[in-house]
Scaffold this motif. Structure first.
Motif, PDB file in Angstrom:
ATOM      1  N   ASP A   1       0.868  -1.182   0.000  1.00  0.00           N
ATOM      2  CA  ASP A   1       0.000   0.000   0.000  1.00  0.00           C
ATOM      3  C   ASP A   1       0.897   1.223   0.000  1.00  0.00           C
ATOM      4  O   ASP A   1       1.936   1.222   0.662  1.00  0.00           O
ATOM      5  CB  ASP A   1      -0.829   0.083   1.289  1.00  0.00           C
ATOM      6  CG  ASP A   1      -1.840  -1.033   1.418  1.00  0.00           C
ATOM      7  OD1 ASP A   1      -2.137  -1.694   0.420  1.00  0.00           O
ATOM      8  OD2 ASP A   1      -2.321  -1.219   2.552  1.00  0.00           O
TER       9      ASP A   1
ATOM     10  N   HIS B   1      -0.253  -1.169 -10.734  1.00  0.00           N
ATOM     11  CA  HIS B   1      -1.351  -0.558  -9.982  1.00  0.00           C
ATOM     12  C   HIS B   1      -2.562  -1.481 -10.016  1.00  0.00           C
ATOM     13  O   HIS B   1      -2.978  -1.925 -11.080  1.00  0.00           O
ATOM     14  CB  HIS B   1      -1.706   0.801 -10.593  1.00  0.00           C
ATOM     15  CG  HIS B   1      -0.648   1.834 -10.361  1.00  0.00           C
ATOM     16  ND1 HIS B   1      -0.659   2.681  -9.276  1.00  0.00           N
ATOM     17  CD2 HIS B   1       0.483   2.115 -11.049  1.00  0.00           C
ATOM     18  CE1 HIS B   1       0.411   3.456  -9.311  1.00  0.00           C
ATOM     19  NE2 HIS B   1       1.118   3.139 -10.381  1.00  0.00           N
TER      20      HIS B   1
ATOM     21  N   ARG C   1      -7.362   1.618  -5.878  1.00  0.00           N
ATOM     22  CA  ARG C   1      -7.252   2.888  -5.153  1.00  0.00           C
ATOM     23  C   ARG C   1      -8.367   2.953  -4.125  1.00  0.00           C
ATOM     24  O   ARG C   1      -9.533   2.737  -4.466  1.00  0.00           O
ATOM     25  CB  ARG C   1      -7.393   4.038  -6.154  1.00  0.00           C
ATOM     26  CG  ARG C   1      -7.456   5.418  -5.532  1.00  0.00           C
ATOM     27  CD  ARG C   1      -7.681   6.491  -6.597  1.00  0.00           C
ATOM     28  NE  ARG C   1      -6.499   6.733  -7.406  1.00  0.00           N
ATOM     29  CZ  ARG C   1      -5.655   7.757  -7.238  1.00  0.00           C
ATOM     30  NH1 ARG C   1      -5.871   8.638  -6.294  1.00  0.00           N
ATOM     31  NH2 ARG C   1      -4.623   7.904  -8.021  1.00  0.00           N
ATOM     32  N   LYS C   2      -8.009   3.197  -2.884  1.00  0.00           N
ATOM     33  CA  LYS C   2      -9.003   3.416  -1.843  1.00  0.00           C
ATOM     34  C   LYS C   2      -9.041   4.921  -1.572  1.00  0.00           C
ATOM     35  O   LYS C   2      -8.073   5.492  -1.048  1.00  0.00           O
ATOM     36  CB  LYS C   2      -8.639   2.654  -0.574  1.00  0.00           C
ATOM     37  CG  LYS C   2      -8.630   1.139  -0.746  1.00  0.00           C
ATOM     38  CD  LYS C   2      -8.347   0.461   0.577  1.00  0.00           C
ATOM     39  CE  LYS C   2      -8.259  -1.046   0.414  1.00  0.00           C
ATOM     40  NZ  LYS C   2      -7.948  -1.726   1.684  1.00  0.00           N
ATOM     41  N   VAL C   3     -10.140   5.512  -1.971  1.00  0.00           N
ATOM     42  CA  VAL C   3     -10.241   6.973  -1.923  1.00  0.00           C
ATOM     43  C   VAL C   3     -10.332   7.451  -0.468  1.00  0.00           C
ATOM     44  O   VAL C   3     -11.099   6.902   0.330  1.00  0.00           O
ATOM     45  CB  VAL C   3     -11.465   7.445  -2.739  1.00  0.00           C
ATOM     46  CG1 VAL C   3     -11.659   8.949  -2.622  1.00  0.00           C
ATOM     47  CG2 VAL C   3     -11.295   7.035  -4.200  1.00  0.00           C
TER      48      VAL C   3
ATOM     49  N   ASP D   1      -5.795  11.620   1.892  1.00  0.00           N
ATOM     50  CA  ASP D   1      -5.074  11.128   0.714  1.00  0.00           C
ATOM     51  C   ASP D   1      -5.623   9.746   0.365  1.00  0.00           C
ATOM     52  O   ASP D   1      -6.159   9.048   1.234  1.00  0.00           O
ATOM     53  CB  ASP D   1      -3.562  11.057   0.996  1.00  0.00           C
ATOM     54  CG  ASP D   1      -2.734  10.939  -0.291  1.00  0.00           C
ATOM     55  OD1 ASP D   1      -3.318  10.973  -1.408  1.00  0.00           O
ATOM     56  OD2 ASP D   1      -1.502  10.804  -0.186  1.00  0.00           O
ATOM     57  N   ASP D   2      -5.461   9.383  -0.900  1.00  0.00           N
ATOM     58  CA  ASP D   2      -5.897   8.060  -1.342  1.00  0.00           C
ATOM     59  C   ASP D   2      -4.799   7.029  -1.064  1.00  0.00           C
ATOM     60  O   ASP D   2      -3.611   7.364  -1.009  1.00  0.00           O
ATOM     61  CB  ASP D   2      -6.182   8.061  -2.850  1.00  0.00           C
ATOM     62  CG  ASP D   2      -7.336   8.983  -3.212  1.00  0.00           C
ATOM     63  OD1 ASP D   2      -8.027   9.465  -2.294  1.00  0.00           O
ATOM     64  OD2 ASP D   2      -7.522   9.224  -4.418  1.00  0.00           O
ATOM     65  N   LEU D   3      -5.228   5.802  -0.930  1.00  0.00           N
ATOM     66  CA  LEU D   3      -4.301   4.671  -0.776  1.00  0.00           C
ATOM     67  C   LEU D   3      -4.253   3.930  -2.109  1.00  0.00           C
ATOM     68  O   LEU D   3      -5.296   3.568  -2.660  1.00  0.00           O
ATOM     69  CB  LEU D   3      -4.810   3.753   0.344  1.00  0.00           C
ATOM     70  CG  LEU D   3      -4.043   2.473   0.674  1.00  0.00           C
ATOM     71  CD1 LEU D   3      -4.358   2.048   2.111  1.00  0.00           C
ATOM     72  CD2 LEU D   3      -4.354   1.329  -0.282  1.00  0.00           C
ATOM     73  N   LEU D   4      -3.056   3.770  -2.642  1.00  0.00           N
ATOM     74  CA  LEU D   4      -2.907   2.982  -3.863  1.00  0.00           C
ATOM     75  C   LEU D   4      -2.493   1.566  -3.501  1.00  0.00           C
ATOM     76  O   LEU D   4      -1.601   1.357  -2.682  1.00  0.00           O
ATOM     77  CB  LEU D   4      -1.850   3.593  -4.780  1.00  0.00           C
ATOM     78  CG  LEU D   4      -2.063   5.045  -5.210  1.00  0.00           C
ATOM     79  CD1 LEU D   4      -1.028   5.430  -6.272  1.00  0.00           C
ATOM     80  CD2 LEU D   4      -3.475   5.275  -5.728  1.00  0.00           C
TER      81      LEU D   4
ATOM     82  N   ILE E   1       6.184   5.565  -5.425  1.00  0.00           N
ATOM     83  CA  ILE E   1       5.407   4.991  -6.535  1.00  0.00           C
ATOM     84  C   ILE E   1       6.303   4.807  -7.760  1.00  0.00           C
ATOM     85  O   ILE E   1       6.258   3.774  -8.435  1.00  0.00           O
ATOM     86  CB  ILE E   1       4.186   5.889  -6.850  1.00  0.00           C
ATOM     87  CG1 ILE E   1       3.225   5.887  -5.656  1.00  0.00           C
ATOM     88  CG2 ILE E   1       3.481   5.435  -8.117  1.00  0.00           C
ATOM     89  CD1 ILE E   1       2.188   6.997  -5.681  1.00  0.00           C
TER      90      ILE E   1
ATOM     91  N   ARG F   1       0.701   5.777  -0.186  1.00  0.00           N
ATOM     92  CA  ARG F   1      -0.126   6.983  -0.300  1.00  0.00           C
ATOM     93  C   ARG F   1       0.021   7.560  -1.709  1.00  0.00           C
ATOM     94  O   ARG F   1       1.133   7.609  -2.255  1.00  0.00           O
ATOM     95  CB  ARG F   1       0.318   8.033   0.722  1.00  0.00           C
ATOM     96  CG  ARG F   1       0.114   7.579   2.137  1.00  0.00           C
ATOM     97  CD  ARG F   1       0.357   8.735   3.095  1.00  0.00           C
ATOM     98  NE  ARG F   1       0.631   8.208   4.431  1.00  0.00           N
ATOM     99  CZ  ARG F   1       0.937   8.951   5.470  1.00  0.00           C
ATOM    100  NH1 ARG F   1       1.015  10.273   5.353  1.00  0.00           N
ATOM    101  NH2 ARG F   1       1.173   8.410   6.645  1.00  0.00           N
ATOM    102  N   ALA F   2      -1.084   8.038  -2.257  1.00  0.00           N
ATOM    103  CA  ALA F   2      -1.072   8.557  -3.632  1.00  0.00           C
ATOM    104  C   ALA F   2      -0.112   9.726  -3.798  1.00  0.00           C
ATOM    105  O   ALA F   2       0.415   9.956  -4.888  1.00  0.00           O
ATOM    106  CB  ALA F   2      -2.487   8.954  -4.040  1.00  0.00           C
TER     107      ALA F   2
END
Ligand SMILES: CC(C)(COP(=O)(O)OP(=O)(O)OC[C@H]1O[C@@H](n2cnc3c(N)ncnc32)[C@H](O)[C@@H]1OP(=O)(O)O)[C@@H](O)C(=O)NCCC(=O)NCCS
Length: 174
Positions: free
Chosen positions: A125, A144, A147-149, A159-162, A134, A127-128
């Motif tokens: 996991d 990828h 994405r958990k918004v 922030d989103d979780l990628l 990344i 952070r976006a």
């Protein structure tokens, strides 16, 4: 590794490294911008974590510079039978030693050990907003996967979780 700084040695973690690993983890956690915790767990918990990794054969590498540990990377194999071919990756490099090739070297060594240990899939996991991490993961073959918004909330900033994953060919569904 590209770097004009102190010489760096990437090596599997040992019990002598627990304090240095804990200090590095704590310094990165306290930056608040990257990890899921804002401080390291107690030293005793880090000791238990390292002992378990050594006992279970989970790849866990550290970067040494002189007497200091400046980064780590670990992949913890899942304990559940149906996920036993999968491991969860975590890593960090202390702030003053980033951008010198240490993260790439740590991740490369840890992935190679994971593959040699028979893992077929590595999960992570991120952070976006964590652009450097990344970029590193993409470069090392992670894809990828979701994405958990607004999954992160740090001091009121969301922030989103990628979700990213690396699957070696032996593990790809036919
Ligand atoms: C992510 C992290 C481990 C990378 O380690 P590093 O030693 O700084 O990275 P390296 O110098 O080995 O660079 C490897 C690759 O990462 C990417 N990268 C590194 N720094 C970057 C930056 N500032 N911007 C964009 N990409 C960057 C690049 O793809 C780079 O490869 P390249 O130089 O060939 O283009 C490090 O930045 C870090 O510890 N960050 C804080 C903790 C963290 O985010 N942990 C992961 C949580 S999911």
């Amino acid at each position: 590794m590209r770097d004009d700084g102190p010489s760096t040695r990437i090596a599997p973690i040992t019990l002598d490294d627990v304090e240095g690993f804990h200090a590095a983890l704590d310094s990165v956690a306290r930056e608040r911008r990257f990890l899921a915790s804002f401080e390291a767990p107690p030293l005793e918990a880090a000791q238990v974590f390292v002992e378990a990794n050594l006992r279970e054969g989970n790849p866990h590498f550290v970067a040494h510079e002189g007497g200091r540990i400046v980064g780590w990377c670990d992949i913890k194999r899942s304990g559940r039978p149906v996920h036993a071919h999968c491991g969860v990756m975590g890593m960090g490099v202390v702030a003053d030693r980033r951008g010198a090739g240490i993260g790439r070297a740590l991740l490369g060594a840890t992935l190679a050990a994971a593959r040699a240990a028979g893992l077929l899939r590595v999960d992570l996991d991120v952070r976006a907003a964590n652009t450097p991490a990344i970029a590193l993961y993409e470069r090392m073959g992670f894809r990828h996967e979701g994405r958990k918004v607004a999954a992160y909330n740090v001091d009121g900033a969301f922030d989103d979780l990628l979700v990213m994953g690396l699957v070696w060919p032996e593990g790809a569904a036919g």
